[in-house]
Design a protein around this motif. Structure first.
Motif, PDB file in Angstrom:
ATOM      1  N   LEU A   1       0.866  -1.257   0.252  1.00 61.53           N
ATOM      2  CA  LEU A   1       0.486   0.172  -0.480  1.00 61.53           C
ATOM      3  C   LEU A   1       0.930   1.493  -0.045  1.00 61.53           C
ATOM      4  O   LEU A   1       1.975   1.252   0.653  1.00 61.53           O
ATOM      5  CB  LEU A   1      -0.960   0.523   1.660  1.00 61.53           C
ATOM      6  CG  LEU A   1      -0.781  -0.054   2.556  1.00 61.53           C
ATOM      7  CD1 LEU A   1      -1.809   0.826   3.626  1.00 61.53           C
ATOM      8  CD2 LEU A   1       0.606  -0.107   2.949  1.00 61.53           C
TER       9      LEU A   1
ATOM     10  N   ASP B   1      -5.579   4.781   0.053  1.00 64.30           N
ATOM     11  CA  ASP B   1      -7.192   5.443   0.519  1.00 64.30           C
ATOM     12  C   ASP B   1      -7.371   6.391  -0.665  1.00 64.30           C
ATOM     13  O   ASP B   1      -7.408   7.652  -0.475  1.00 64.30           O
ATOM     14  CB  ASP B   1      -6.779   6.264   2.012  1.00 64.30           C
ATOM     15  CG  ASP B   1      -6.381   4.969   3.358  1.00 64.30           C
ATOM     16  OD1 ASP B   1      -7.407   4.585   3.378  1.00 64.30           O
ATOM     17  OD2 ASP B   1      -4.891   4.965   3.074  1.00 64.30           O
TER      18      ASP B   1
ATOM     19  N   LYS C   1     -15.472  -0.179   5.016  1.00 66.75           N
ATOM     20  CA  LYS C   1     -14.622  -0.238   6.657  1.00 66.75           C
ATOM     21  C   LYS C   1     -15.842   0.412   7.267  1.00 66.75           C
ATOM     22  O   LYS C   1     -16.267   1.566   7.077  1.00 66.75           O
ATOM     23  CB  LYS C   1     -13.265   0.461   6.273  1.00 66.75           C
ATOM     24  CG  LYS C   1     -13.034   2.022   5.940  1.00 66.75           C
ATOM     25  CD  LYS C   1     -12.026   2.102   5.434  1.00 66.75           C
ATOM     26  CE  LYS C   1     -11.833   3.880   5.292  1.00 66.75           C
ATOM     27  NZ  LYS C   1     -10.715   4.394   4.619  1.00 66.75           N
ATOM     28  N   HIS C   2     -14.767   0.126   8.945  1.00 67.41           N
ATOM     29  CA  HIS C   2     -14.067  -0.278   9.503  1.00 67.41           C
ATOM     30  C   HIS C   2     -15.438  -1.288  10.519  1.00 67.41           C
ATOM     31  O   HIS C   2     -15.949  -0.655  11.260  1.00 67.41           O
ATOM     32  CB  HIS C   2     -13.191   0.409   9.951  1.00 67.41           C
ATOM     33  CG  HIS C   2     -12.436   1.252   9.434  1.00 67.41           C
ATOM     34  ND1 HIS C   2     -13.116   2.595   9.411  1.00 67.41           N
ATOM     35  CD2 HIS C   2     -11.554   1.654   9.702  1.00 67.41           C
ATOM     36  CE1 HIS C   2     -12.744   3.466   9.253  1.00 67.41           C
ATOM     37  NE2 HIS C   2     -11.485   2.904   9.086  1.00 67.41           N
TER      38      HIS C   2
ATOM     39  N   MET D   1     -12.769  -4.271   5.948  1.00 68.42           N
ATOM     40  CA  MET D   1     -11.587  -3.737   7.114  1.00 68.42           C
ATOM     41  C   MET D   1     -11.874  -3.826   8.129  1.00 68.42           C
ATOM     42  O   MET D   1     -12.568  -2.879   8.617  1.00 68.42           O
ATOM     43  CB  MET D   1     -10.546  -2.041   6.437  1.00 68.42           C
ATOM     44  CG  MET D   1     -10.015  -2.061   7.749  1.00 68.42           C
ATOM     45  SD  MET D   1      -9.405  -0.113   7.178  1.00 68.42           S
ATOM     46  CE  MET D   1      -8.627  -0.403   5.680  1.00 68.42           C
TER      47      MET D   1
ATOM     48  N   PHE E   1     -10.378  -0.328  14.266  1.00 68.48           N
ATOM     49  CA  PHE E   1      -8.818  -0.361  15.465  1.00 68.48           C
ATOM     50  C   PHE E   1     -10.096   0.014  17.349  1.00 68.48           C
ATOM     51  O   PHE E   1      -9.715  -0.695  17.563  1.00 68.48           O
ATOM     52  CB  PHE E   1      -8.592   1.155  15.283  1.00 68.48           C
ATOM     53  CG  PHE E   1      -8.088   1.830  14.522  1.00 68.48           C
ATOM     54  CD1 PHE E   1      -6.995   0.670  14.790  1.00 68.48           C
ATOM     55  CD2 PHE E   1      -7.749   2.687  13.605  1.00 68.48           C
ATOM     56  CE1 PHE E   1      -5.167   1.223  13.262  1.00 68.48           C
ATOM     57  CE2 PHE E   1      -6.734   2.745  13.077  1.00 68.48           C
ATOM     58  CZ  PHE E   1      -5.418   1.675  12.493  1.00 68.48           C
TER      59      PHE E   1
ATOM     60  N   ASP F   1      -6.748  -2.873   9.842  1.00 68.12           N
ATOM     61  CA  ASP F   1      -6.951  -2.122   9.621  1.00 68.12           C
ATOM     62  C   ASP F   1      -5.329  -1.931  10.708  1.00 68.12           C
ATOM     63  O   ASP F   1      -4.438  -2.730  10.624  1.00 68.12           O
ATOM     64  CB  ASP F   1      -7.226  -0.714  10.579  1.00 68.12           C
ATOM     65  CG  ASP F   1      -7.519   0.250   9.834  1.00 68.12           C
ATOM     66  OD1 ASP F   1      -6.590   0.980   9.434  1.00 68.12           O
ATOM     67  OD2 ASP F   1      -8.385   1.313  10.277  1.00 68.12           O
ATOM     68  N   TRP F   2      -4.518  -0.643   9.822  1.00 71.45           N
ATOM     69  CA  TRP F   2      -3.192  -0.738   9.619  1.00 71.45           C
ATOM     70  C   TRP F   2      -2.765  -0.969  11.060  1.00 71.45           C
ATOM     71  O   TRP F   2      -2.754  -0.500  12.239  1.00 71.45           O
ATOM     72  CB  TRP F   2      -3.145   0.711   9.650  1.00 71.45           C
ATOM     73  CG  TRP F   2      -1.256   1.193   9.659  1.00 71.45           C
ATOM     74  CD1 TRP F   2      -0.401   1.744  10.437  1.00 71.45           C
ATOM     75  CD2 TRP F   2      -0.745   1.481   8.302  1.00 71.45           C
ATOM     76  NE1 TRP F   2       1.433   1.735  10.462  1.00 71.45           N
ATOM     77  CE2 TRP F   2       0.448   2.152   8.894  1.00 71.45           C
ATOM     78  CE3 TRP F   2      -0.946   1.465   6.825  1.00 71.45           C
ATOM     79  CZ2 TRP F   2       1.659   2.480   7.701  1.00 71.45           C
ATOM     80  CZ3 TRP F   2       0.335   2.030   6.175  1.00 71.45           C
ATOM     81  CH2 TRP F   2       1.407   2.505   6.663  1.00 71.45           C
TER      82      TRP F   2
ATOM     83  N   TRP G   1      -8.437  12.685   4.344  1.00 71.30           N
ATOM     84  CA  TRP G   1      -8.074  11.959   3.512  1.00 71.30           C
ATOM     85  C   TRP G   1      -8.102  12.232   1.916  1.00 71.30           C
ATOM     86  O   TRP G   1      -8.378  12.267   1.311  1.00 71.30           O
ATOM     87  CB  TRP G   1      -8.834  11.260   2.899  1.00 71.30           C
ATOM     88  CG  TRP G   1      -9.487  10.017   4.605  1.00 71.30           C
ATOM     89  CD1 TRP G   1      -9.622  10.280   5.640  1.00 71.30           C
ATOM     90  CD2 TRP G   1      -8.027   8.853   4.911  1.00 71.30           C
ATOM     91  NE1 TRP G   1      -9.278   9.383   6.687  1.00 71.30           N
ATOM     92  CE2 TRP G   1      -8.273   8.871   6.112  1.00 71.30           C
ATOM     93  CE3 TRP G   1      -6.764   8.751   4.448  1.00 71.30           C
ATOM     94  CZ2 TRP G   1      -7.740   7.729   6.791  1.00 71.30           C
ATOM     95  CZ3 TRP G   1      -5.717   7.982   5.307  1.00 71.30           C
ATOM     96  CH2 TRP G   1      -6.111   7.508   6.164  1.00 71.30           C
TER      97      TRP G   1
ATOM     98  N   GLU H   1      -8.910  11.397  10.683  1.00 67.03           N
ATOM     99  CA  GLU H   1      -8.581  10.117  11.537  1.00 67.03           C
ATOM    100  C   GLU H   1      -7.590  10.936  12.463  1.00 67.03           C
ATOM    101  O   GLU H   1      -7.221  12.270  12.118  1.00 67.03           O
ATOM    102  CB  GLU H   1      -7.590   8.808  11.141  1.00 67.03           C
ATOM    103  CG  GLU H   1      -7.564   8.076  12.054  1.00 67.03           C
ATOM    104  CD  GLU H   1      -6.437   6.753  11.038  1.00 67.03           C
ATOM    105  OE1 GLU H   1      -6.192   7.037   9.990  1.00 67.03           O
ATOM    106  OE2 GLU H   1      -6.149   6.052  11.941  1.00 67.03           O
TER     107      GLU H   1
HETATM  108  C1  NOJ Z   1      -6.051   3.696   9.397  1.00 67.45           C
HETATM  109  C2  NOJ Z   1      -7.216   3.874   9.107  1.00 67.45           C
HETATM  110  O1  NOJ Z   1      -7.688   3.646   9.463  1.00 67.45           O
HETATM  111  C3  NOJ Z   1      -8.126   3.470   7.489  1.00 67.45           C
HETATM  112  O2  NOJ Z   1      -9.034   4.065   7.044  1.00 67.45           O
HETATM  113  C4  NOJ Z   1      -7.185   3.576   6.353  1.00 67.45           C
HETATM  114  O3  NOJ Z   1      -7.972   2.649   5.185  1.00 67.45           O
HETATM  115  C5  NOJ Z   1      -5.848   3.103   6.676  1.00 67.45           C
HETATM  116  N1  NOJ Z   1      -5.087   3.244   7.518  1.00 67.45           N
HETATM  117  C6  NOJ Z   1      -4.817   3.458   5.905  1.00 67.45           C
HETATM  118  O4  NOJ Z   1      -3.961   4.253   5.182  1.00 67.45           O
END
Ligand code: NOJ
Length: 740
Positions: free
Chosen positions: A62, A92, A189-190, A233, A236, A268-269, A407, A476
């Motif tokens: 990614l 993203d 997501k999420h 996805m 968190f 997720d990351w 984003w 975020e």
């Molecule tokens: C963390 C974010 O929560 C998620 O939505 C995103 O797609 C990933 N990072 C990748 O950047």
């Protein structure tokens, strides 16, 4: 026996056979490789990347958007690894790529799923020119908390609207044929419940009863799965004590067993490793174990899978069947995307980025996303030919980057048309446009330039203030506890009002804001969200009446933070409030008598209504609703009832109205919301024109998850309203009767 299993469409059969055949050739290390995604933002420079690809130890990368690099990474994977398995290349692409569309919350305010599909298609085409074949979008977390910074990425508070928009976006990204050039895999997501984080603080805990989880938070995901979304996805957040990435109930019971999802799940990351930080596991190894067991097929940006899965299998703690299933889910997506046929990208086969169609769509979306909250005395639209001078003031009037929102990794602020530029090019040179930024950023507390701003306002026919939040204030890890206009903006509004001339406020922001402190000090408010590349052009067209506003709120606007969560589809309580039953105390610190006024559910200092309800938005036209009808007063399971009403434009200009249908199920074995959106339609009406708008409701649309978590449709009385917001008053009713 299930007919679709006996006789699958030829291509599905083919894909399953190919997945099986490939899996049979793979070593355990290669299977784990497919389950591992690495950050490639530094290109192929780090040796581990090229070496890992050659060894078949990396299934996905990614954050690489340099086409040369991506094609080279694919070449190494396809030509130099033993089995030649191509890569998933993730990014993203949330609300645009180079051409930035309005933030998703703004897109939801259009109530125009078709347009959201077109926008996602364009974003996919632009992203695909760099070799990206998988986007981490759409985010479909229902959120009823505007403090949460990620509400900007959401599709609002409502299950029905968010589901319609989410499916539309999946359709746009993936198209009808996933293997067609320019189609990319989407990611719902999420999973799940992230939008309910405590106090809107990002990454915080969520506690959601299963009934609410199923009736609200999961429903957009179910719709996306039914539409064939390729990936999901994890969240968190911790859901009822189990973080999303270790949540077997969500990922196996619901997603696989109940919904038959056959795509793949990505963490997720770094969220696999974070299971330890949550306090669910003791170390990385246990985190890998928990995540795989729960059903996370691919680890994003971590090495817990790479380091531990093989030995967990060798020890017999993880079964090879589990690993095969995870790898198969990922390979299936690669076959469907056509990557085994061609992993390389030829940008010449795709349309140029930021082309006329892309910019035109970005502008139309922005136009339709703007919600007019106030227009006292019909101040708007402005007539350019009657004005001699306009004061354009504020930190967001000419901020090409800030109007793009959160984003926008790949967004090009150089393409942005700012409101100031658009106003200048729209009005004739005879109109004097006087601009003053007045505040360095939206957060500035300094007010030195306010005297000059007041002077400018005094000397101009009208003032347009561009206020709100910079893009950094949402997204975020960018939650706010106070969601008023930041910095000295409130004071600026107050001072400008004192100049005694008409004041219009245009707000650019990533979330609903509390605006009670400025509402009475301004004549008109346009709420434009973060409107993207073409935001300025859209705003100027609306201000000067080339188009009428048609956006409607996808989220309730509270009067004050203490009302949160406040949303239209709440439950009734045993003591619902009414205008007669409340006492409003402006200053809570002054003596408040303990009187019994019906003892209802409200706040002494805020009442019980929001500042602006869900579905609300004004127009330059005026719409009237009458003659609501139901096609039947009694229906049985399996029937469809048609609810209709006449909508007429009694104003002076042609405009679009978003006609909305709400219902209430009056009695349920599980209490039901006071209103639920069940349909909407954008209707374009000329002045004097009237149309009958019909909505078909099947009894499946009345179903919900009951006490035992099965889907039930219960007999009883239903109310139905049609109108221009969630407070519509035109009502009819029908009864669902039990079948004999
Ligand atoms: C963390 C974010 O929560 C998620 O939505 C995103 O797609 C990933 N990072 C990748 O950047």
């Amino acid at each position: 026996m299930n007919a679709s299993i006996v006789n699958p469409p030829a291509n599905v059969w083919n894909v399953e056979q190919r997945v099986k055949a490939l899996l049979a050739k793979m070593t355990l290390a290669e299977k784990v490789g497919q389950m591992s995604q690495f950050n490639a933002s530094e290109g192929y420079a780090p040796d581990y990347l090229a070496d890992g690809l050659r060894a078949g130890l990396i299934g996905s990368v990614l954050n690489v958007v340099d086409l040369k690099v991506v094609n080279e990474l694919q070449r190494i994977a396809v030509e130099e690894s033993r089995l030649g398995i191509p890569l998933l290349v993730g990014r993203d692409v949330i609300h645009g790529f180079k051409t930035v569309m309005p933030i998703p919350l703004g897109q939801a305010a259009t109530w125009n799923p078709g347009l959201a599909t077109t926008a996602a298609q364009i974003s996919a085409l632009e992203a695909a020119t760099t070799g990206v074949n998988w986007t981490f979008a759409p985010m479909m977390d229902i959120s009823r908390d505007p403090r949460w910074g990620r509400i900007a990425e959401s599709l609002g508070e409502d299950v029905f609207l968010a589901s319609e928009m989410a499916v539309a976006m999946v359709e746009g990204f993936q198209g009808d044929d996933l293997s067609a050039p320019g189609s990319i895999a989407a990611c719902a997501k999420h999973f799940a419940g992230y939008g309910a984080v405590e106090s809107g603080r990002d990454y915080a805990t969520t506690n959601i009863p299963e009934s609410e989880l199923r009736n609200v938070y999961l429903r957009p995901f179910k719709s996306a799965v039914d539409r064939g979304v390729v990936s999901i996805m994890t969240s968190f957040s911790d859901l009822n004590g189990v973080p999303g990435t270790g949540n077997e109930f969500l990922l196996r019971q619901i997603l696989r067993d109940e919904w038959s999802f056959d795509g793949f799940v990505v963490s997720d990351w770094d969220s696999v490793r974070q299971l330890q930080i949550h306090g669910l596991t003791e170390n990385d190894r246990e985190s890998a174990y928990e995540a795989v067991t729960a059903g996370v097929d691919m680890e994003m940006a971590g090495d817990s899978y790479a380091n531990h899965i093989a030995s967990l299998v060798e020890e017999g703690r993880l079964s090879i069947t589990t690993i095969d299933a995870a790898a198969a889910n990922i390979l299936r997506a690669k076959f469907r995307l056509g990557l085994f046929e061609n992993a390389y990208t030829d940008p010449g086969a795709l349309p140029p980025i930021a082309n006329e169609h892309a910019l035109g769509t970005a502008k139309t979306l922005a136009l339709q996303s703007v919600v007019m909250l106030k227009n006292a005395g019909g101040l708007l639209p402005l007539s350019a030919d009657k004005l001699r001078s306009v004061a354009v003031i504020g930190p967001l009037a000419d901020a090409p980057y800030e109007q793009l929102g959160t984003w926008i990794f790949d967004g090009d602020a150089g393409l942005s048309i700012t409101p100031l530029n658009a106003i200048r090019s729209l009005v004739s040179p005879d109109v004097d446009i006087r601009y003053l930024r007045a505040m360095e950023t939206s957060r500035s507390r300094a007010s030195e330039e306010f005297a000059e701003a007041v002077q400018l306002a005094r000397e101009s026919d009208v003032t347009i203030l561009f206020l709100g939040e910079e893009s950094i204030l949402s997204g975020e890890a960018h939650s706010r506890a106070d969601i008023g206009l930041p910095g000295a903006q409130g004071e600026l509004v107050q001072r400008i009002r004192e100049a005694g001339k008409p004041v219009i406020v245009v707000i650019l922001a990533g979330r609903p804001l509390t605006l009670a402190n400025i509402l009475d000090n301004v004549d008109a408010i346009l709420f434009a969200w973060h409107p993207g590349t073409m935001g300025g052009a859209a705003i100027a067209d609306l201000l000067f009446g080339l188009e009428s506003p048609s956006g409607k709120l996808p989220s309730t606007f509270p009067r004050m933070v203490g009302q949160i969560p406040i949303y239209y589809s709440q439950k009734n309580t045993g003591k619902p409030p009414s205008p007669e039953g409340i006492v409003h105390i402006d200053d809570i610190n002054t003596f408040a008598p303990q009187v019994s006024l019906g003892m209802t559910s409200f706040h002494l200092d805020a009442g019980y209504t929001p500042l602006f309800p869900f579905g609300y938005g004004l127009s330059y036209a005026k719409f009237e609703y009458k003659h609501i009808c139901t096609s039947a007063h009694e229906i049985r399971i399996g029937d469809t009832v048609t609810i209709s009403a006449e909508v007429s434009n009694v104003g002076q200009v042609a405009a679009v109205e978003v006609v909305q249908l709400y219902i209430r199920d009056l009695v349920g074995s599980v209490t039901r919301p006071v209103r639920e959106l069940k349909g909407f339609r954008r209707v374009n009406l000329e002045p004097g024109q009237a149309v009958v708008v019909e909505f078909d409701l099947h009894t499946n649309d009345l179903a919900f998850y009951g006490r035992d978590m099965s889907v039930v449709t219960e007999p009883g009385l239903f109310h139905a309203w049609i109108g221009g917001s969630s407070t519509a008053s035109l009502r009819t009713e029908f009864r669902l009767v039990a079948s004999e």
